[in-house]
Motif scaffolding. Structure first.
Motif, PDB file in Angstrom:
ATOM      1  N   VAL A 212       0.863  -1.195   0.000  1.00  7.87           N
ATOM      2  CA  VAL A 212       0.000   0.000   0.000  1.00  7.87           C
ATOM      3  C   VAL A 212       0.890   1.234   0.000  1.00  7.87           C
ATOM      4  N   TYR A 213       0.490   2.250  -0.778  1.00  3.71           N
ATOM      5  CA  TYR A 213       1.134   3.564  -0.719  1.00  3.71           C
ATOM      6  C   TYR A 213       0.074   4.591  -0.374  1.00  3.71           C
ATOM      7  N   CYS A 214       0.398   5.493   0.568  1.00  4.61           N
ATOM      8  CA  CYS A 214      -0.600   6.485   0.985  1.00  4.61           C
ATOM      9  C   CYS A 214       0.040   7.832   1.283  1.00  4.61           C
ATOM     10  N   PHE A 215      -0.803   8.840   1.352  1.00  2.00           N
ATOM     11  CA  PHE A 215      -0.449  10.156   1.863  1.00  2.00           C
ATOM     12  C   PHE A 215      -1.491  10.561   2.894  1.00  2.00           C
ATOM     13  N   TYR A 216      -1.063  10.701   4.143  1.00  2.00           N
ATOM     14  CA  TYR A 216      -1.886  11.283   5.203  1.00  2.00           C
ATOM     15  C   TYR A 216      -0.957  12.026   6.154  1.00  2.00           C
ATOM     16  N   ALA A 217      -1.510  12.992   6.852  1.00  2.00           N
ATOM     17  CA  ALA A 217      -0.725  13.768   7.816  1.00  2.00           C
ATOM     18  C   ALA A 217      -1.607  14.144   8.988  1.00  2.00           C
ATOM     19  N   GLY A 218      -0.976  14.621  10.064  1.00  2.00           N
ATOM     20  CA  GLY A 218      -1.731  15.083  11.222  1.00  2.00           C
ATOM     21  C   GLY A 218      -2.556  13.982  11.858  1.00  2.00           C
ATOM     22  N   LYS A 219      -3.734  14.350  12.357  1.00  2.00           N
ATOM     23  CA  LYS A 219      -4.604  13.395  13.046  1.00  2.00           C
ATOM     24  C   LYS A 219      -5.031  12.250  12.128  1.00  2.00           C
ATOM     25  N   ALA A 220      -5.254  12.550  10.861  1.00  2.00           N
ATOM     26  CA  ALA A 220      -5.654  11.504   9.918  1.00  2.00           C
ATOM     27  C   ALA A 220      -4.579  10.426   9.809  1.00  2.00           C
ATOM     28  N   ALA A 221      -3.314  10.823   9.890  1.00  2.00           N
ATOM     29  CA  ALA A 221      -2.223   9.855   9.823  1.00  2.00           C
ATOM     30  C   ALA A 221      -2.255   8.914  11.017  1.00  2.00           C
ATOM     31  N   VAL A 222      -2.520   9.453  12.193  1.00  2.00           N
ATOM     32  CA  VAL A 222      -2.585   8.627  13.401  1.00  2.00           C
ATOM     33  C   VAL A 222      -3.715   7.606  13.285  1.00  2.00           C
ATOM     34  N   ASP A 223      -4.887   8.062  12.866  1.00  2.00           N
ATOM     35  CA  ASP A 223      -6.031   7.152  12.694  1.00  2.00           C
ATOM     36  C   ASP A 223      -5.699   6.055  11.683  1.00  2.00           C
ATOM     37  N   PHE A 224      -5.089   6.448  10.572  1.00  2.00           N
ATOM     38  CA  PHE A 224      -4.791   5.495   9.502  1.00  2.00           C
ATOM     39  C   PHE A 224      -3.821   4.421   9.986  1.00  2.00           C
ATOM     40  N   VAL A 225      -2.735   4.831  10.608  1.00  2.00           N
ATOM     41  CA  VAL A 225      -1.689   3.885  11.011  1.00  2.00           C
ATOM     42  C   VAL A 225      -2.173   2.937  12.104  1.00  2.00           C
ATOM     43  N   LYS A 226      -2.851   3.461  13.102  1.00  2.00           N
ATOM     44  CA  LYS A 226      -3.308   2.607  14.203  1.00  2.00           C
ATOM     45  C   LYS A 226      -4.337   1.588  13.720  1.00  2.00           C
ATOM     46  N   GLN A 227      -5.225   2.010  12.829  1.00  2.00           N
ATOM     47  CA  GLN A 227      -6.233   1.088  12.320  1.00  2.00           C
ATOM     48  C   GLN A 227      -5.625   0.096  11.326  1.00  2.00           C
ATOM     49  N   TYR A 228      -4.627   0.531  10.578  1.00  2.00           N
ATOM     50  CA  TYR A 228      -3.948  -0.361   9.636  1.00  2.00           C
ATOM     51  C   TYR A 228      -3.349  -1.559  10.378  1.00  2.00           C
ATOM     52  N   ALA A 229      -2.727  -1.271  11.514  1.00  2.00           N
ATOM     53  CA  ALA A 229      -2.081  -2.333  12.294  1.00  2.00           C
ATOM     54  C   ALA A 229      -3.083  -3.322  12.875  1.00  2.00           C
ATOM     55  N   GLN A 230      -4.352  -2.927  12.979  1.00  2.00           N
ATOM     56  CA  GLN A 230      -5.388  -3.785  13.542  1.00  2.00           C
ATOM     57  C   GLN A 230      -6.241  -4.450  12.458  1.00  2.00           C
ATOM     58  N   SER A 231      -5.931  -4.169  11.197  1.00  2.00           N
ATOM     59  CA  SER A 231      -6.780  -4.620  10.099  1.00  2.00           C
ATOM     60  C   SER A 231      -6.300  -5.947   9.511  1.00  2.00           C
ATOM     61  N   ASP A 232      -7.046  -6.427   8.547  1.00  2.00           N
ATOM     62  CA  ASP A 232      -6.706  -7.683   7.871  1.00  2.00           C
ATOM     63  C   ASP A 232      -5.531  -7.526   6.909  1.00  2.00           C
ATOM     64  N   ILE A 233      -5.097  -6.284   6.682  1.00  2.00           N
ATOM     65  CA  ILE A 233      -3.973  -6.079   5.755  1.00  2.00           C
ATOM     66  C   ILE A 233      -2.716  -5.646   6.509  1.00  2.00           C
ATOM     67  N   ALA A 234      -2.677  -5.877   7.803  1.00  2.00           N
ATOM     68  CA  ALA A 234      -1.545  -5.428   8.621  1.00  2.00           C
ATOM     69  C   ALA A 234      -0.213  -5.991   8.138  1.00  2.00           C
ATOM     70  N   ASP A 235      -0.247  -7.146   7.469  1.00  2.00           N
ATOM     71  CA  ASP A 235       0.992  -7.770   6.999  1.00  2.00           C
ATOM     72  C   ASP A 235       1.458  -7.207   5.661  1.00  2.00           C
ATOM     73  N   LEU A 236       0.631  -6.403   4.991  1.00  2.00           N
ATOM     74  CA  LEU A 236       1.061  -5.798   3.722  1.00  2.00           C
ATOM     75  C   LEU A 236       2.051  -4.673   4.003  1.00  2.00           C
ATOM     76  N   PRO A 237       3.170  -4.614   3.292  1.00  2.00           N
ATOM     77  CA  PRO A 237       4.107  -3.501   3.476  1.00  2.00           C
ATOM     78  C   PRO A 237       3.415  -2.168   3.212  1.00  2.00           C
TER      79      PRO A 237
END
Length: 410
Positions: free
Chosen positions: A244-269
């Motif tokens: 996955v490639y993304c662009f997020y910053a600020g609060k949106a970045a925090v939400d994205f990263v924390k939820q990514y680690a808890q999701s079904d795609i956490a193992d995707l780079p």
């Protein structure tokens, strides 16, 4: 070689005392000058005082970004006796908020009423486009210090940061080489997101890469209201994405990263423009961010003289390493300092017009990011971009430089 941050910290109490004293002294002098002679942005103040308008997000989604930009500019002033090129500085700070609806009235007040000689800062590309007509009408230089959209008239526009499409363009070839399969591209649905993701998707396609998104188009998330990314991660899980490639910053970045680690795609780079893990977002993301690769024009562990000084001065006042936002704003002050110094050395009068011309005459600039210079075509930095990875640095996480990626700018 890279800079070991733990070895650069100075005594915070002595640094703060010196900073407070310089800030108070500079402020007192500026107030005294203003009371006696007044200041005007039309043709310069004429009394040895430079009025600088700093427009940054001090509320909203990008508050952390704007705060670092403010602090970076102020740090340069604090460490240079409150002067730029021998001119005492009257710094006018205003809140950009989340975009043009708040940025424009704030800029209008600074430019039309406060009469600033120079405008700097501005977090969002939409805000930049909104305030540029004011800059043109009042004929003052604008030294932007964050992302910049495409701009046709660059006569009075300079940026010490980057063009918005450059981060993605710098890392696209590396990802195409590293990932064996399609990559899913995702970002926020506003101008900055469009510019950032366009840079990646175009360069990635040129490198032979394919997107895993439906119809091969970037997936957009509503901005700034998206806080739940799980439905998007579920869609990615159903695709054939290998990364996955993304662009997020600020609060949106925090939400994205924390939820990514808890999701079904956490193992995707996960690869990203560096803002995803920059500054206060990284400690807020915690261990969920470990291992993320990002691209940026700066990292606090770069080992050069300018960065050693910058990091030491910054960490004497702050509990975390400096960010690219602080660095670019620090460099905006440095650009003004160098331009005005050269201008007065040559016997020139300090006016908005002469400052603008002097900026254009600057050559290479020594910076915490490394040496750079303004591109003739873009008025933005010709600079090196770095691949970073979030790794443990002692007990804390840090963005550690892995390698140089590319030099971009023209």
């Amino acid at each position: 070689m890279r800079l070991a941050l733990r070895t650069t910290r100075r005594n915070p109490s002595s640094r703060r005392t010196g900073t407070a004293s310089r800030r108070a002294g500079a402020a007192s002098l500026v107030l005294a000058l203003a009371a006696v002679t007044g200041c005007s942005g039309d043709g310069g103040s004429g009394d040895g005082t430079l009025k600088v308008g700093l427009l940054v997000a001090l509320s909203g989604t990008y508050k952390s970004v704007g705060t670092d930009m403010r602090d970076g500019f102020e740090l340069y002033l604090d460490t240079h006796d409150g002067e730029l090129g021998g001119q005492k500085v009257d710094l006018v700070v205003a809140d950009e908020g989340d975009g043009p609806p708040t940025a424009l009235p704030a800029a209008t007040k600074m430019i039309e009423k406060d009469g600033v000689d120079v405008l700097t800062g501005v977090v969002g590309g939409g805000s930049v486009n909104a305030v540029l007509p004011l800059v043109e009408r009042k004929k003052i230089p604008f030294i932007g210090s964050n992302a910049r959209p495409g701009i046709k008239n660059l006569d009075r526009v300079w940026h010490t940061s980057f063009l918005s499409d450059e981060p993605g363009a710098a890392i696209a070839g590396y990802i195409a080489d590293e990932v064996d399969g399609p990559v899913y591209a995702i970002g926020p649905d506003y101008q900055g997101g469009h510019d950032e993701l366009r840079g990646f998707t175009e360069a990635y396609a040129d490198a032979g890469g394919e997107l895993a998104n439906p119809d091969g188009e970037t997936t957009w998330t509503p901005f700034p209201k998206t806080t739940n990314f799980m439905p998007y991660f579920a869609d990615i899980a159903q695709s054939d994405a290998e990364a996955v490639y993304c662009f997020y910053a600020g609060k949106a970045a925090v939400d994205f990263v924390k939820q990514y680690a808890q999701s079904d795609i956490a193992d995707l780079p996960l690869y990203a423009a560096g803002f995803l893990t920059e500054g206060s977002t990284l400690p807020a993301e915690g261990d969920a961010a470990e291992g993320i690769h990002s691209v940026l024009n700066y990292a606090a562990d770069l080992d050069n003289e300018a960065n050693r000084t910058f990091v030491a001065d910054w960490m004497a006042e702050h509990d975390a390493a400096p960010t690219t936002y602080a660095m670019a704003s620090y460099d905006a002050a440095s650009v003004l300092d160098k331009a005005i110094t050269q201008l007065t050395k040559d016997g020139g009068e300090v006016t908005p017009e002469s400052i603008n011309k002097a900026i254009g005459d600057l050559g290479q600039i020594e910076s915490p990011r490394g040496t750079w210079q303004f591109g003739e075509k873009t008025h933005a930095p010709v600079q090196t971009w770095y691949l970073r990875q979030v790794r443990k640095d002692g007990d804390q996480l840090a963005n550690v430089v892995v390698q140089d990626l590319a030099t971009l700018g023209s």
